[in-house]
Design a protein around this motif. Sequence first.
Motif, PDB file in Angstrom:
ATOM      1  N   GLU A 221     111.052  11.876 -81.179  1.00  0.00           N
ATOM      2  CA  GLU A 221     110.449  10.833 -80.354  1.00  0.00           C
ATOM      3  C   GLU A 221     109.004  10.577 -80.780  1.00  0.00           C
ATOM      4  O   GLU A 221     108.140  10.287 -79.937  1.00  0.00           O
ATOM      5  CB  GLU A 221     110.506  11.230 -78.881  1.00  0.00           C
ATOM      6  CG  GLU A 221     109.926  12.600 -78.607  1.00  0.00           C
ATOM      7  CD  GLU A 221     110.191  13.063 -77.186  1.00  0.00           C
ATOM      8  OE1 GLU A 221     109.219  13.393 -76.510  1.00  0.00           O
ATOM      9  OE2 GLU A 221     111.355  13.095 -76.780  1.00  0.00           O
TER      10      GLU A 221
ATOM     11  N   ALA B  41     109.497   5.666 -79.652  1.00  0.00           N
ATOM     12  CA  ALA B  41     109.888   6.785 -78.779  1.00  0.00           C
ATOM     13  C   ALA B  41     111.229   7.349 -79.212  1.00  0.00           C
ATOM     14  O   ALA B  41     111.916   8.004 -78.429  1.00  0.00           O
ATOM     15  CB  ALA B  41     109.938   6.341 -77.327  1.00  0.00           C
TER      16      ALA B  41
ATOM     17  N   GLY C  85     115.658   8.091 -84.501  1.00  0.00           N
ATOM     18  CA  GLY C  85     115.411   9.224 -83.621  1.00  0.00           C
ATOM     19  C   GLY C  85     116.656  10.052 -83.395  1.00  0.00           C
ATOM     20  O   GLY C  85     116.604  11.284 -83.389  1.00  0.00           O
TER      21      GLY C  85
END
Length: 446
Positions: free
Chosen positions: A261, A268, A187
């Motif tokens: 995310e 996430a 991420g």
Amino acid sequence: MTVISRSWSRLTLPGKVIFTVIPILIALTAALVVVIVVLGQPILDALAANLPIVRFALAATIVLLMTIPTAFIVGYMELKGIAFMNLRIGPDRVGPYGTLMSVFHGLKMLMKEDFTPSGADPLVFTWAPVIVYLASVMTLLVIPFGPGLFGQDLNLGLLYFFAIGGLSVVGMLMAGWASFNKYSLLGGLRAAAQVISYEIPLTLSVVGLILLAGTMSLNQIVLNQSGWFTDWYVFRQPLGVVIFFIAATAEANRTPFDLTEADSEIVAGYATEYSGMRFGFFYFAEFVNVFIISALTVTLFFGGWNAPFPWPWPVTLSLDPGGLGIGLLLLVAIVPLLLTIVFAIPFWIASSRIKTWQALVAGFVLANLFLIGLVGAGAYIAFDWVAGVAWFLLKSYVFVFLLVWMRGTLPRVRVDQLMDFAWKWLLPASLLNLFVTAAAIVVVSQ
């Protein structure tokens, strides 16, 4: 002592709170009065001698405080708006029409356990959400909310905005690296690639506007758009506003560009290992970013605080409640009472089933709404900053709703589509917009 302890034990919890809080408040009030009487004048002299510092501290405090209700309002708009788009009711239990749902979500998030993984870097892990949040909040310092209502009117305000706003990716990278989690690292890397890619067309999309405005001061850009709505830069930079809004949406990691995310791919993203208050900072920053994107779009291309049309005739209204003297007290006491009776009469006449107290309650509510509307209309006419803030917030929340609408309808793009769109489409389009604008300025000037 026995009598006191026995009396104390017999008190209910609200009674104990009252008998504890009231003496403390009385003591604090007395201490404040003593401080004002003894040190009031020296404090005023010190503040008057350092007005720029006082103004900056006050502006920074207001900006920090305004982010809290802004995040709650945007959160509620997402909950309720997306529910209506999906033919659901949405939140309707906590507060009137569920208006307090986002507030309780935020409070619940802050009360959750704040856990740090055993393999994480505690220092970097802790500071990452703070950097992400402050990078969003600090950009609000240069956005003008109305005539004279801005934290700081910098000559390079637009450059400051892009420089500070770009720091959020540093916090995301810190969070991804320090979490000791492969999904978090992915991420963070996605955030870096996405922000670097879209920062270029985002910056180039406003260069044409800077050439037209001749300044990077956001306050001056808004002043240049005063008058009719035809003076707004959106009509002189139609391609620029489209590129800017798309690139800004990607910068803020909003749907359909929320690859950093993506819950269906990397849980996430950079926030996978976060919980409690630190997790809340990330989502506060996201909601505040939604408002910031909308506010900057309105400031640059849609006239900022300016109304779409000038007032058709000159109106001067001076509101000086203090000049009424004792009449102000009578006005405040009598007018609401009379209006309550006036608004209650139709309920009495409408149906015999409505009791007197019910009609009075309804009349009281309607009377207060009428007075609030009357005072608001008077303030709109009398004070330029009230009208400016009203128009600015109205236009900004139209774009906030547009971003919520996009989240409720558009699917998430793939990573390769995200990067291809930035480098193969937005970058050439932003360069084309820049060259065409520069050529038009040269031709018109000759």
